[in-house]
Design an enzyme around this catalytic site. Structure first.
Site, PDB file in Angstrom:
ATOM      1  N   SER A 111       0.793  -1.233   0.000  1.00 55.45           N
ATOM      2  CA  SER A 111       0.000   0.000   0.000  1.00 55.45           C
ATOM      3  C   SER A 111       0.826   1.284   0.000  1.00 55.45           C
ATOM      4  O   SER A 111       0.244   2.377  -0.026  1.00 55.45           O
ATOM      5  CB  SER A 111      -0.950   0.019   1.204  1.00 55.45           C
ATOM      6  OG  SER A 111      -2.022  -0.870   0.990  1.00 55.45           O
ATOM      7  N   LYS A 114      -0.230   3.649  -2.617  1.00 54.84           N
ATOM      8  CA  LYS A 114      -1.271   4.671  -2.479  1.00 54.84           C
ATOM      9  C   LYS A 114      -0.693   6.090  -2.406  1.00 54.84           C
ATOM     10  O   LYS A 114      -1.392   7.063  -2.706  1.00 54.84           O
ATOM     11  CB  LYS A 114      -2.125   4.387  -1.235  1.00 54.84           C
ATOM     12  CG  LYS A 114      -2.974   3.121  -1.342  1.00 54.84           C
ATOM     13  CD  LYS A 114      -3.870   2.968  -0.125  1.00 54.84           C
ATOM     14  CE  LYS A 114      -4.791   1.754  -0.216  1.00 54.84           C
ATOM     15  NZ  LYS A 114      -4.118   0.485   0.068  1.00 54.84           N
ATOM     16  N   SER A 168      -5.806   3.172   4.995  1.00 59.10           N
ATOM     17  CA  SER A 168      -5.345   2.389   3.833  1.00 59.10           C
ATOM     18  C   SER A 168      -6.462   1.539   3.250  1.00 59.10           C
ATOM     19  O   SER A 168      -6.267   0.372   2.916  1.00 59.10           O
ATOM     20  CB  SER A 168      -4.143   1.502   4.206  1.00 59.10           C
ATOM     21  OG  SER A 168      -3.407   1.141   3.063  1.00 59.10           O
ATOM     22  N   LYS A 269       3.146   6.490   5.303  1.00 59.06           N
ATOM     23  CA  LYS A 269       2.255   5.470   4.734  1.00 59.06           C
ATOM     24  C   LYS A 269       2.794   4.095   5.105  1.00 59.06           C
ATOM     25  O   LYS A 269       4.006   3.868   5.088  1.00 59.06           O
ATOM     26  CB  LYS A 269       2.166   5.596   3.211  1.00 59.06           C
ATOM     27  CG  LYS A 269       1.122   4.662   2.591  1.00 59.06           C
ATOM     28  CD  LYS A 269      -0.279   5.124   2.926  1.00 59.06           C
ATOM     29  CE  LYS A 269      -1.331   4.068   2.588  1.00 59.06           C
ATOM     30  NZ  LYS A 269      -1.342   2.964   3.587  1.00 59.06           N
TER      31      LYS A 269
END
Length: 338
Positions: A111, A114, A168, A269
């Site tokens: 992720s 993202k 997320s 993140k």
């Protein structure tokens, strides 16, 4: 029924799990009955067992605790405890590398993808107040955990961007790509074009959520992405939120370090898949320095990526307090790059 599935069913009954969990015994997560399987040796498989079937959670990495010290007298020992196979800590203002391990290895990034999706979306200038309806296709993914957003949910593009970055949410990222001008294919093409513009020569993207193992990058490239995103106030704001309320639910940041007073996090993140391992990227301020911190494929106990971030802060503190790069080091203290 195979021996492993029989063992799983017996484990479920013996543990007194809810009926819904026992009913899934035929598909029970193998980490409960065969913990030595390779997929069970890092946090992803174990977290699936905890969240879906009620397995007992494993102890958290002690260095990830909220009261963990950021000071050490033994930097070499901290380095020995690092669980991430790929690490890069780089000064974003001077490009000085303060710590590196396998920083050029190209691997799945889960992720962390993202962040590139967010940068691409924000730079496109699409209206953030536009209402988007979650489609059933957005909620169908390769993730073993179900989406918390149901088909028919209506949220603004800003809400979806927040949900992609803070908890997320994969379905939020999919909806953002689907509703991009030209659709998903155009969005993915724009993500790859942005990577090329940033000089991320090791990187390529296949979709916006990070579930595909074809989303690939290196720590060196991700440091470039962090530097670019640090100049985006909206993304900085969203990734710095400890929680967000939407669709009648509270969604919490997947980075447990966000909001801790001893951490000045500019961007962050997390990412996790079996193939990528546990990942964490952050732009952090340490003293007067703006640092890109990239941790990929962390293994070991729950929270090992956060424990690694703390261990690196300890190592950095021991180095950044030195009067000059040529000053003598304490016996056994490491040099600038490992």
């Amino acid at each position: 029924m195979s021996m492993s599935l029989c063992a799983a069913a017996l484990w479920a009954a013996a543990a007194g799990l809810p009926a819904t969990a026992q009913a899934q015994a035929a598909n029970f997560h193998p980490c409960n009955s065969q913990p030595s399987l390779p997929m069970c040796l890092h946090g992803y498989g174990k977290r699936i067992a905890v969240q879906r079937w009620g397995a007992q959670p494993e102890p958290q990495d002690p260095d990830a605790a909220a009261n963990a010290s950021l000071v050490t007298r033994n930097p070499a020992k901290e380095i020995e405890k690092l669980k991430s196979s790929t690490i890069l800590v780089q000064d974003m203002d001077t490009s000085e590398v303060l710590f590196a391990r396998n920083e050029d290895v190209v691997r799945p990034i889960a992720s962390i993808t993202k962040l590139m999706a967010a940068l691409t979306l924000v730079k496109a200038g699409l209206p953030m107040d536009e209402i988007i309806t979650i489609d059933a296709s957005d909620t169908r993914s390769a993730s073993e955990l179900p989406s918390r957003l149901t088909a028919g949910t209506k949220l603004s593009r800003a809400d979806l961007l927040r949900l992609a970055l803070v908890p997320s949410e994969n379905s939020a990222a999919q909806a953002l790509g689907r509703t991009y001008t030209g659709g998903m294919a155009a969005f993915v093409a724009a993500m790859n074009a942005e990577a090329r513009a940033l000089g991320m020569t090791d990187s390529r993207f296949a979709e916006p959520s990070g579930l595909s193992n074809e989303n690939l990058s290196s720590a060196r490239d991700l440091a470039k992405l962090l530097e670019a995103i640090s100049a985006q106030p909206l993304i900085r704001q969203y990734t710095g939120e400890t929680s967000y309320q939407a669709a009648g639910q509270t969604f919490r940041n997947t980075n447990i370090l966000v909001g801790r007073p001893q951490w000045d996090i500019l961007v962050s993140k997390t990412g996790t898949t079996r193939e990528a391992g546990d990942c964490l990227v952050m732009a952090v301020k340490v003293g007067s320095r703006n640092l890109a911190m990239v941790l990929l494929n962390a293994q070991g106990t729950s929270g090992s990526r956060f424990g690694d971030a703390v261990r690196l802060r300890r190592v950095l503190a021991s180095r950044l307090t030195l009067p000059s790069p040529t000053a003598s080091r304490a016996p056994g203290a490491p040099g600038p790059v490992q």
